[in-house]
Scaffold this active site. Structure first.
Site, PDB file in Angstrom:
ATOM      1  N   LYS A 112       0.806  -1.230   0.000  1.00 13.12           N
ATOM      2  CA  LYS A 112       0.000   0.000   0.000  1.00 13.12           C
ATOM      3  C   LYS A 112       0.837   1.278   0.000  1.00 13.12           C
ATOM      4  CE  LYS A 112      -4.495  -1.504   1.440  1.00 13.12           C
ATOM      5  NZ  LYS A 112      -4.331  -2.910   1.884  1.00 13.12           N
TER       6      LYS A 112
ATOM      7  N   SER B 198       1.573  -9.872  -1.010  1.00 12.98           N
ATOM      8  CA  SER B 198       1.247  -8.448  -0.838  1.00 12.98           C
ATOM      9  C   SER B 198       1.625  -7.871   0.523  1.00 12.98           C
ATOM     10  CB  SER B 198      -0.240  -8.227  -1.098  1.00 12.98           C
ATOM     11  OG  SER B 198      -1.037  -9.053  -0.264  1.00 12.98           O
TER      12      SER B 198
ATOM     13  N   GLU C 151     -10.001   7.099   4.007  1.00 17.92           N
ATOM     14  CA  GLU C 151     -10.802   6.193   4.826  1.00 17.92           C
ATOM     15  C   GLU C 151     -10.060   4.879   4.896  1.00 17.92           C
ATOM     16  OE1 GLU C 151     -12.654   6.657   1.519  1.00 17.92           O
ATOM     17  OE2 GLU C 151     -11.498   4.921   0.854  1.00 17.92           O
TER      18      GLU C 151
HETATM   19  C1  LIG Z   1      -5.175  -3.934   1.700  1.00 13.22           C
HETATM   20  C2  LIG Z   1      -4.469  -5.178   1.393  1.00 13.22           C
HETATM   21  C3  LIG Z   1      -4.864  -6.030   0.328  1.00 13.22           C
HETATM   22  C4  LIG Z   1      -6.089  -5.781  -0.492  1.00 13.22           C
HETATM   23  O1  LIG Z   1      -6.095  -4.619  -1.242  1.00 13.22           O
HETATM   24  P1  LIG Z   1      -5.868  -4.610  -2.829  1.00 13.22           P
HETATM   25  O2  LIG Z   1      -6.200  -3.216  -3.215  1.00 13.22           O
HETATM   26  O3  LIG Z   1      -6.804  -5.608  -3.429  1.00 13.22           O
HETATM   27  O4  LIG Z   1      -4.465  -4.969  -3.075  1.00 13.22           O
HETATM   28  C5  LIG Z   1      -4.102  -7.155   0.055  1.00 13.22           C
HETATM   29  N1  LIG Z   1      -3.009  -7.466   0.798  1.00 13.22           N
HETATM   30  C6  LIG Z   1      -2.605  -6.684   1.833  1.00 13.22           C
HETATM   31  C7  LIG Z   1      -1.405  -7.094   2.606  1.00 13.22           C
HETATM   32  C8  LIG Z   1      -3.311  -5.523   2.169  1.00 13.22           C
HETATM   33  O5  LIG Z   1      -2.898  -4.768   3.188  1.00 13.22           O
END
Ligand SMILES: *Cc1c(COP(=O)(O)O)cnc(C)c1O
Length: 382
Positions: A85, A366, A107
């Site tokens: 993010k 992610s 938000e």
């Molecule tokens: C917020 C988040 C997501 C989901 O958000 P996307 O916009 O779909 O990427 C996925 N993995 C992690 C670690 C997150 O913090």
């Protein structure tokens, strides 16, 4: 692929007239700044020196042996603040700075985007207000504390279900009342230009994969909440031979009534000012989603993914809470990496597939699992 804010039929900017000037101003600023070398240099040096990019593309030998394929993990979990993010919040905070904005509104649901925004705002010395559902404030206390320590003001949304959708309504209302503020959205959702802009800032992920791998992978797998990490991981491979796989959260099962699998269950409609797929009843009321992972617990999906889904350029699957927990434990025991619960959904997809030994598979990891330790403790009986 995008033309005037639309991916095929999906996207657009379905906003109140009062917000039109704010959105047009943002569209112009993004179009101008994102092509300027000075802006790109500033962004890429922050990604390098502050976020720690490029993140490694790790060849996971134990997983590769387990699945009989060449498995690589794109280590977004190693980014500063522990997830992808931050790539987007830094891009947008630079935009806000160049637009002369003196306040940021955001938000957050689980608080991950709130923390990434508060981090970027601390770095740039711009005050920020984060709207968060009252219920989420109570259940995501560590992230609320992080935001406050970073200097953000956290405001409780007390209407409706007191969760993300209500926080979004509050943030949009605040933006109408304060057009001088910058509204920082955390995924490839919301009115044009947000989906395009967030995908652009996250596209560094696939840019790096391309350079690190030096060949075209057979598969790229990423989890999908709003769809920003998937958009970033897919971006430079969208028109290639690579099979792109987005993994939604099935919750307790796609047909259980407790799910967040938007493309499996949803229909086209307008959510958060964008035309895409959403979970809704026959009257167009948004359905309450469910996932064990807060980051995937969202009733919509970005318009890019709706388009990739309909054109067959990407395939979308759904993984249950239990399958994600099992995959998280498997990754931890095989590779010594504790993933975020969101990322564990992408990992679980490996169990659903059969591979040739030469297949090259990239899973976008992610985020890291520190934030999910209380859930892991509870469900894995630690
Ligand atoms: C917020 C988040 C997501 C989901 O958000 P996307 O916009 O779909 O990427 C996925 N993995 C992690 C670690 C997150 O913090």
């Amino acid at each position: 692929m995008i033309s005037k804010g639309y991916y095929g039929n999906y996207g657009g900017a379905f906003i109140p007239e009062l917000l039109r000037p704010n959105v047009v101003e943002l569209q112009k600023a993004f179009e101008t700044l994102s092509t300027q070398e000075a802006f790109k240099t500033e962004f890429y040096s922050l990604l390098r020196d502050y976020v720690g990019r490029p993140t490694p593309l790790y060849k996971a030998n134990n997983l590769s042996e387990r699945f009989g394929a060449q498995i690589y993990l794109k280590r977004e979990d190693l980014c500063h603040t522990g997830a992808h993010k931050i790539n987007n919040t830094l891009g947008q905070i630079l935009l806000a700075k160049h637009m002369g904005k003196r306040h940021v509104i955001a938000e957050t649901g689980a608080g991950q985007h709130g923390v990434a925004t508060a981090t970027a705002c601390a770095l740039m010395d711009i005050p920020c207000t984060v709207y968060m559902g009252e219920k989420d404030i109570a259940r995501q206390a560590p992230n609320v504390a992080r935001m406050k320590m970073l200097g953000a003001e956290v405001v409780a949304a007390t209407s409706g279900s007191k969760t993300l959708k209500d926080a979004t309504n509050e943030a949009i209302r605040a933006w109408i009342n304060r057009p001088d503020a910058y509204y920082l959205i955390g995924s490839v959702v919301g009115p044009h230009p947000y989906p395009e802009m967030v995908a652009y800032f996250q596209s560094v992920i696939s840019d790096e994969i391309k350079k690190q791998l030096n060949q075209v992978p057979d598969y790229i797998i990423a989890c999908v909440g709003g769809g920003s990490n998937a958009a970033g991981a897919f971006y430079h491979f969208i028109d290639s031979e690579t099979q792109l796989i987005g993994v939604e959260a099935a919750g307790e099962g796609v047909d259980s009534g407790k799910s967040a699998a938007t493309l499996a269950l949803g229909t086209p409609g307008v959510l958060h000012a964008s035309y895409s797929y959403m979970m809704q009843n026959e009257d167009g009321q948004v359905l309450e989603p469910h996932s064990i992972s807060a980051g995937l617990d969202y009733p919509g999906i970005g318009p890019l993914h709706a388009h990739l889904f309909e054109t067959g350029k990407a395939q979308f699957t759904a993984i249950t809470d239990q399958e994600a927990l099992d995959a998280a434990l498997q990754l931890t025991r095989l590779e010594g990496i504790i993933p975020a619960l969101e990322s564990a959904h992408a990992m679980a997809q490996l169990d659903k597939m059969t591979f040739a030994a030469t297949d090259i598979v990239v899973v976008n990891l992610s985020g890291r699992g520190d934030k999910d330790m209380s859930t892991y403790s509870k469900f894995l009986d630690l």
